[in-house]
Design an enzyme around this catalytic site. Sequence first.
Site, PDB file in Angstrom:
ATOM      1  N   GLY A 155      -5.260   3.507   9.157  1.00  0.00           N
ATOM      2  CA  GLY A 155      -4.974   4.788   9.816  1.00  0.00           C
ATOM      3  C   GLY A 155      -5.293   5.928   8.862  1.00  0.00           C
ATOM      4  N   ARG A 156      -4.609   7.034   9.072  1.00  0.00           N
ATOM      5  CA  ARG A 156      -4.870   8.207   8.242  1.00  0.00           C
ATOM      6  C   ARG A 156      -4.594   7.928   6.770  1.00  0.00           C
ATOM      7  NH1 ARG A 156      -2.018  10.705  13.264  1.00  0.00           N
ATOM      8  NH2 ARG A 156      -0.954   8.761  12.837  1.00  0.00           N
ATOM      9  N   ILE A 237       3.429   0.210   0.927  1.00  0.00           N
ATOM     10  CA  ILE A 237       4.009   1.532   1.186  1.00  0.00           C
ATOM     11  C   ILE A 237       4.241   1.704   2.686  1.00  0.00           C
ATOM     12  CG2 ILE A 237       3.100   2.697  -0.859  1.00  0.00           C
ATOM     13  CD1 ILE A 237       0.867   3.847   0.960  1.00  0.00           C
ATOM     14  N   ARG A 239       6.173  -0.806   5.574  1.00  0.00           N
ATOM     15  CA  ARG A 239       7.552  -1.169   5.888  1.00  0.00           C
ATOM     16  C   ARG A 239       7.823  -2.531   5.280  1.00  0.00           C
ATOM     17  NH1 ARG A 239       8.044   3.422   6.796  1.00  0.00           N
ATOM     18  NH2 ARG A 239       8.864   4.493   8.651  1.00  0.00           N
ATOM     19  N   GLU A 268      16.493  -2.206   3.440  1.00  0.00           N
ATOM     20  CA  GLU A 268      16.843  -1.013   2.654  1.00  0.00           C
ATOM     21  C   GLU A 268      18.254  -0.549   2.996  1.00  0.00           C
ATOM     22  OE1 GLU A 268      13.800   1.914   3.325  1.00  0.00           O
ATOM     23  OE2 GLU A 268      12.218   0.504   2.799  1.00  0.00           O
ATOM     24  N   HIS A 286      11.577   4.038  -1.454  1.00  0.00           N
ATOM     25  CA  HIS A 286      11.009   4.618  -0.232  1.00  0.00           C
ATOM     26  C   HIS A 286      10.762   6.123  -0.385  1.00  0.00           C
ATOM     27  CE1 HIS A 286      10.605   3.763   4.339  1.00  0.00           C
ATOM     28  NE2 HIS A 286       9.787   4.720   3.951  1.00  0.00           N
ATOM     29  N   ILE A 287       9.883   6.443  -1.344  1.00  0.00           N
ATOM     30  CA  ILE A 287       9.587   7.849  -1.663  1.00  0.00           C
ATOM     31  C   ILE A 287       8.138   8.205  -1.343  1.00  0.00           C
ATOM     32  CG2 ILE A 287      11.364   8.081  -3.451  1.00  0.00           C
ATOM     33  CD1 ILE A 287       9.082   7.654  -5.547  1.00  0.00           C
ATOM     34  N   GLY A 288       7.503   7.446  -0.454  1.00  0.00           N
ATOM     35  CA  GLY A 288       6.088   7.663  -0.170  1.00  0.00           C
ATOM     36  C   GLY A 288       5.723   9.110   0.089  1.00  0.00           C
TER      37      GLY A 288
HETATM   38  C1  GLV Z   1       8.308   7.074   5.954  1.00  0.00           C
HETATM   39  O1  GLV Z   1       8.313   5.905   5.641  1.00  0.00           O
HETATM   40  C2  GLV Z   1       7.628   7.553   7.109  1.00  0.00           C
HETATM   41  O2  GLV Z   1       7.302   6.731   7.975  1.00  0.00           O
HETATM   42  O3  GLV Z   1       7.379   8.757   7.193  1.00  0.00           O
HETATM   43  C1  GLV Z   2      -0.033   6.110  10.080  1.00  0.00           C
HETATM   44  O1  GLV Z   2       0.144   6.412  11.219  1.00  0.00           O
HETATM   45  C2  GLV Z   2      -0.939   6.825   9.222  1.00  0.00           C
HETATM   46  O2  GLV Z   2      -0.894   8.062   9.259  1.00  0.00           O
HETATM   47  O3  GLV Z   2      -1.682   6.142   8.505  1.00  0.00           O
END
Ligand code: GLV
Ligand code: GLV
Length: 334
Positions: A155-156, A237, A239, A268, A286-288
């Site tokens: 994805g993005r 990063i 789930r 978590e 979980h600080i992505g």
């Molecule tokens: C964090 O994990 C999110 O999905 O924004």
């Molecule tokens: C998930 O939706 C992403 O933005 O990669």
Amino acid sequence: QRPRVWVSQPLFDDTVAQLAAYCDVVATDEVSAHDSAAIAAQLADVDGALVTLNDRIGAAEIAAASQLKVIANVGVGYNNLDVPVLSAAGIIATNTPDVLTETTADLGFSLLMAAARRIVESDRWLREGSWGQWSFTTMLGADLHGSTLGILGMGRIGQAIARRGHHGFGMKVLYHNRSRLPQDVEQAVGAGYVGFDELLSRVDHLVLVLPYTAQNHHIINAAALAKMKPTATLVNIARGGIVDELALADALVNGRLASAGLDVYENEPTVRPELLALRNVVLTPHIGSASLATRRAMVQVAVDNLLAGLGLGPDAGRPANAINADLLSNGSAR
Ligand code: GLV
Ligand code: GLV
């Protein structure tokens, strides 16, 4: 009468305050792990809610929520929401894509570098006083530059990581995804499509960035890990439930995988002792998306989505990030 909205966690007060121009806000002053009954009680008398990945919302939680119209999730992943159930009830669900893409890709790359070059392990070793004398063979790691980077879930965020690897580090990038990207996009991010098994066996490093669904629960299990190179680094990063954590710990202990960088966990905030005990895994909580600028932007997007979903503010009726946008086009939203 002004709509009522519930804000499930403390966010950024100045941003959340924008809601007060249109709504009565029920705020939460302390970080809270709301259980199902508490969420149900809060949702029972509000028109909208601003929630986070801590808040699981399904049939039980909306059973008494007769006036609830919008759930605005502050985050891109929305596996905490039972979207089919919300859709059937006519409740719009929104998330916050795009604003966190680059920040989350940065964190993924940080974990990859930290794990492959043993940064955290080195830091700990040095502080423990183990650095007796400089040695040629201390903390030998794996190269990123020139290696083959694998991305599962394109994805993005996956594309942003591919760009970093390809343009920044001269990596060969391979990916697997439910659907293949258009050729011009593949070329722009410098990534080639392969099957799942081929991805596992060919890459030097693998980053997991796919949305969590029942279908990909534990998709990275013992059998998948066995296909990877023993010199590889695995980064998650996405789930926690995507990875069988016990199988991962076992592979890391027994030299079947070199290292891992994890930002997410199956249960978590509990992290398995089997992972905590390992030196060759870098663990972050979980600080992505957790840069100050991005976390602020996410709250702003969620506030905009919530107001728009409630038919208020500049985008009234047109929330930018409706997950179940079909409710808006077919008129079945509450
Ligand atoms: C964090 O994990 C999110 O999905 O924004
Ligand atoms: C998930 O939706 C992403 O933005 O990669």
